[in-house]
Design an enzyme around this catalytic site. Structure first.
Site, PDB file in Angstrom:
ATOM      1  N   GLY A 115    -111.277 -48.185  31.426  1.00 23.11           N
ATOM      2  CA  GLY A 115    -112.539 -47.618  30.995  1.00 23.11           C
ATOM      3  C   GLY A 115    -112.717 -47.582  29.497  1.00 23.11           C
ATOM      4  N   GLU A 138    -105.331 -53.389  36.022  1.00 20.34           N
ATOM      5  CA  GLU A 138    -105.847 -52.873  37.288  1.00 20.34           C
ATOM      6  C   GLU A 138    -105.228 -53.491  38.538  1.00 20.34           C
ATOM      7  OE1 GLU A 138    -108.674 -51.935  34.069  1.00 20.34           O
ATOM      8  OE2 GLU A 138    -107.664 -53.768  34.709  1.00 20.34           O
ATOM      9  N   ASP A 146    -112.550 -54.096  36.083  1.00 24.48           N
ATOM     10  CA  ASP A 146    -113.971 -53.797  36.134  1.00 24.48           C
ATOM     11  C   ASP A 146    -114.518 -53.495  34.739  1.00 24.48           C
ATOM     12  OD1 ASP A 146    -112.627 -51.327  35.927  1.00 24.48           O
ATOM     13  OD2 ASP A 146    -114.167 -50.270  37.072  1.00 24.48           O
TER      14      ASP A 146
END
Length: 352
Positions: A115, A138, A146
């Site tokens: 993030g 991830e 993402d």
């Protein structure tokens, strides 16, 4: 200046700069829902504030941001209430940062993953110091790269983004500069002076170029040409096969092959596909695609098992299902990319 965030993120306007400080050092500035909403509110206010010509984004402590709050997401997924709203708002913020009309200058002086990458990489500038550690790990926790990974990783030269996505390798400023992840670099001791000058001057590019001192930092350590060759396959299996052929004569290939062997076969297969598709998509369309993947990931086995093994129990013994790359079917991968009908990610404020 308060846009919310309950003390996890702080805001200030000083001279020409709007300053966002991530203030959760004990949690390595892991990004939570309150922080996402507060940052979005600040961007709303500063977009029409004539005092602000650029945004400075920085983190307190030894991390810029180590990612999302994985324990919170794990608990919600285990309870049967996956935190879709957090990801929806986070992905909209990521996309907004890619088209925000005022330059955003992330000052990356420590760990940046997940993030944290999503709020840093989509604008025109990324400043790193010798303390910066960049990774997208991830697939090692049964997730996928993402926060716009399908957009920015797919555009890195020489298959370097695929290398990062499939291995979760941590890199420093030298390799980040060589691949284009970082645009400027300087020793950490120069960050205060850079911030002061950004507050004094509206000319973002000139200030950054004047302070750029990449020669003072260690050079790239990885062989980007070799990585380009090893990761040029048309599937994850082809990449693994090339690593296997090269491993007897290459210590790097052997270590990389071992690293990939620990990751979720499903996650790696999805990551390969998302980068393949993402290279031809806008950032907004990448975020829509990633939200489809995200919903399926939170409903599946791999993410909960990966978080259990790596974050909760710390046993590092995830049981992936399926356990082998060759057992991940094309239909199973396709299912992650299927449209969500009425639950599609919408609400983008800019045409991208």
């Amino acid at each position: 200046m308060d846009f919310g965030g309950d003390g996890d993120v702080a805001f200030e306007v000083r001279g020409h700069a709007g300053i966002i400080s991530l203030t959760r050092p004990d949690a390595l500035n892991a990004i939570n829902h309150k922080m996402v909403r507060a940052m979005d509110a600040a961007l709303d206010a500063w977009q029409s504030d004539d005092r602000v010509t650029h945004i400075i984004l920085k983190g307190e402590g030894r991390a810029f941001s180590a990612g999302g709050d994985l324990l919170e997401l794990y608990r919600m997924s285990k309870s049967g209430r996956p935190h879709y709203d957090f990801f929806r708002d986070e992905y909209l913020l990521n996309a907004r940062l890619g088209v925000y009309p005022k330059p955003v200058v992330p000052m990356i002086d420590g760990i940046i993953m997940g993030g944290g990458v999503g709020v840093a990489v989509h604008g025109p500038y990324r400043v790193m110091t010798e303390n910066a550690v960049f990774a997208m790990p991830e697939v090692g926790i049964g997730f996928f790269p993402d926060v716009g990974g399908s957009h920015f990783l797919s555009r890195l030269p020489g298959h370097f983004g695929l290398f990062l996505a499939l291995t979760g390798t941590r890199i420093r400023a030298g390799d980040a500069l060589a691949s284009g992840i970082a645009t400027h670099a300087l020793p950490a001791e120069g960050l205060d002076a850079l911030e002061d000058d950004l507050c004094k001057s509206p000319d973002t590019a000139s200030v950054l170029d004047r302070h750029d001192n990449r020669e003072a930092l260690p050079a790239a350590k990885l062989d980007h040409k070799e990585i380009g060759r090893l990761f040029s396959g048309r599937s994850v299996i082809e990449v693994v096969e090339e690593l296997g052929r090269s491993a007897p004569d290459s210590e790097f290939a052997a270590k990389t092959l071992a690293a990939i062997g620990r990751n979720s076969p499903t996650s790696m297969s999805v990551a390969f596909r998302q980068l393949l598709e993402g290279v031809s998509l806008s950032l907004a369309d990448c975020m829509r695609m990633e939200y489809r993947i995200l919903v399926r990931m939170l409903q599946g086995h791999e993410f909960i098992e990966g978080i259990r093994a790596v974050i909760v129990d710390k046993t590092n013994d995830p049981t992936w299902n399926p356990a082998r790359l060759e057992d991940v079917s094309a239909d199973a991968v396709d299912a992650y990319f299927a449209h969500l009908n009425d639950d599609e990610l919408t609400g983008f404020s800019e045409v991208q």
